[in-house]
Enzyme design. Structure first.
Site, PDB file in Angstrom:
ATOM      1  N   TYR A   1       0.807  -1.225   0.000  1.00 38.01           N
ATOM      2  CA  TYR A   1       0.000   0.000   0.000  1.00 38.01           C
ATOM      3  C   TYR A   1       0.837   1.271   0.000  1.00 38.01           C
ATOM      4  CZ  TYR A   1      -4.305  -2.572   0.528  1.00 38.01           C
ATOM      5  OH  TYR A   1      -5.367  -3.393   0.305  1.00 38.01           O
TER       6      TYR A   1
ATOM      7  N   LYS B   1       2.986 -14.878   3.433  1.00 42.41           N
ATOM      8  CA  LYS B   1       3.139 -15.670   2.208  1.00 42.41           C
ATOM      9  C   LYS B   1       4.642 -15.834   1.989  1.00 42.41           C
ATOM     10  CE  LYS B   1       1.478 -17.572  -1.590  1.00 42.41           C
ATOM     11  NZ  LYS B   1       0.548 -18.729  -1.632  1.00 42.41           N
TER      12      LYS B   1
ATOM     13  N   ASP C   1      -3.284 -18.082   1.958  1.00 47.07           N
ATOM     14  CA  ASP C   1      -4.337 -18.799   1.225  1.00 47.07           C
ATOM     15  C   ASP C   1      -4.934 -19.909   2.092  1.00 47.07           C
ATOM     16  OD1 ASP C   1      -1.605 -19.359   0.735  1.00 47.07           O
ATOM     17  OD2 ASP C   1      -2.085 -20.826  -0.783  1.00 47.07           O
TER      18      ASP C   1
ATOM     19  N   ASP D   1      -6.341  -6.469   4.766  1.00 50.08           N
ATOM     20  CA  ASP D   1      -7.478  -5.824   4.118  1.00 50.08           C
ATOM     21  C   ASP D   1      -8.483  -6.898   3.671  1.00 50.08           C
ATOM     22  OD1 ASP D   1      -9.058  -3.956   2.911  1.00 50.08           O
ATOM     23  OD2 ASP D   1      -7.683  -3.478   1.284  1.00 50.08           O
TER      24      ASP D   1
ATOM     25  N   ASP E   1     -12.323  -8.374   5.867  1.00 51.95           N
ATOM     26  CA  ASP E   1     -13.675  -8.439   5.293  1.00 51.95           C
ATOM     27  C   ASP E   1     -14.208  -9.867   5.306  1.00 51.95           C
ATOM     28  OD1 ASP E   1     -13.490  -5.741   4.840  1.00 51.95           O
ATOM     29  OD2 ASP E   1     -14.236  -5.832   2.790  1.00 51.95           O
TER      30      ASP E   1
END
Ligand code: NAI
Length: 341
Positions: free
Chosen positions: A124, A176, A210, A234, A238
């Site tokens: 970001y 990751k 994942d 992020d 959600d």
């Protein structure tokens, strides 16, 4: 209880209706905050040409604490995201998104997960550019992520300290590092190092992002506190909100070196603005996080149990939760619960 100065931004759309409700409920709880009211969003942009006017920033600089209603992002005019500007201005490095089951009968029962997202680094930072080839100006897109040892340490310490303070048992580090060996490797390595300081108090494990996304759907109860980098946080925050019925009741906190800002995750809901039917609970739960943050944990607990009782036992629910209560109905129901004891 000594009242604490705090900035209040009613915001746009349903913002003023839900902030009125929250202020009324907090007043009954013992007026823990002295509000400094500031305009932001579209109303401020119309007046001063800026959705984040200097007076609002100056107020937060003074109080270092804010409760923010949703701000409509003006379309066009080249406005930078208000949220990104606030994050940068006050170095709000930690985004805290707790999610817990409030209404029985949803897809999952008894979910109680806190996600801690790094808010300033990663992909970001916006180091992006295109390389033109053969007349195509966007032939190649390049983006660089930046994670620092210091930034990783700061967010990991925040997550473990939060776990200790709130009686949590485990922190899961999500990364990751099998593919992004440098960018998220540094995060994993640093967070595991931080975990050593909490050995015997807080358990630690780690997941590849994942696998974590799938495990959240299959067996969410295995998670307690999750700490992760900006982009993964992020997305997962959600997903986690979805486990407990969506963004409608999700609160968020942005906590930093220079200030802490609390808000509902949802937007200004222009479709229902002014109708008196908006659900104030996300902003109210954000106010509970704010009470935790300033050390008024007892009031935060009283507030949360009044919300639980109103939803579960009194069955007072706004339209978005399948009920027919107005904003005022649910506000008065919560006030009755608080004053009943
Ligand atoms: P939204 O969250 O405002 O609305 C999506 C849907 O959820 C609508 O149908 C709305 O009626 C419903 N909804 C949202 N909050 C509700 C509540 N408290 N009670 C009952 N129903 C509720 O998202 P949308 O429509 O994409 O965005 C509207 C504006 O809000 C945009 O200008 C956007 O930029 C801004 N926004 C601001 C945020 C912030 O300030 N943190 C966050 C998200 C959006």
């Amino acid at each position: 209880m000594e009242p604490i100065a705090a900035t209040l931004v009613p915001g746009d759309g349903i913002g003023p209706e839900i902030t009125d409700a929250v202020v009324e409920i907090l007043d009954v709880l013992g007026k823990p905050f002295i509000w400094h009211i500031q305009q932001g969003g579209i109303s401020a942009a119309k007046e001063s040409g800026d959705p984040l006017p200097p007076a609002l920033l100056a107020s937060i600089r003074r109080t270092r604490l804010a409760l923010k209603g949703p701000l409509t992002t003006p379309v066009g005019g080249g406005f930078r995201s208000v949220n990104v500007r606030l994050r940068e201005e006050f170095k709000l490095y930690a985004n805290l998104r707790p999610a817990r089951t409030l209404l029985a009968g949803g897809r999952y029962e008894d979910i109680d997960i806190v996600l801690v997202r790094e808010n300033l680094e990663g992909l970001y930072v916006g180091f992006e550019h295109f390389i033109p080839i053969d007349g195509d100006p966007h032939a190649v897109a390049i983006s660089s992520g930046v994670n620092t040892r210091a930034g990783s340490r700061r967010i990991a310490e925040f997550a473990f300290d939060y776990a200790v303070k709130h009686g949590r048992k485990k922190v899961t580090i999500v990364h990751k590092a099998n593919v992004l060996k440098a960018l998220t490797g540094i995060f994993l390595e640093t967070a595991l190092d931080v975990a050593k300081k909490y050995e015997g108090r807080i358990a630690v494990d780690d997941r590849i992002v994942d696998a974590c996304a799938m495990q959240l759907v299959l067996k969410p109860w295995q998670f307690d506190v999750i700490v992760t980098t900006n982009l993964f946080g992020d997305i997962l925050s959600d997903e986690i909100a979805g486990l407990v019925g969506g963004l409608g009741m999700a609160p968020g906190a942005n906590i930093g070196v220079d200030a802490a800002i609390f808000e509902a995750v949802h937007g200004s809901a222009p479709d229902i603005a002014g109708k008196g039917v908006a659900n104030p609970l996300a902003l109210l739960l954000a106010a509970a996080l704010m009470l935790d943050h300033v050390g008024h944990g007892d009031e935060a607990t009283r507030l949360r149990s009044a919300i639980d009782g109103t939803l579960r036992d009194d069955k007072v629910r706004t339209g978005d939760l399948g009920g027919s209560a107005s904003t005022q109905d649910i506000t008065q129901a919560i006030v009755r619960r608080i004053t009943r004891r």
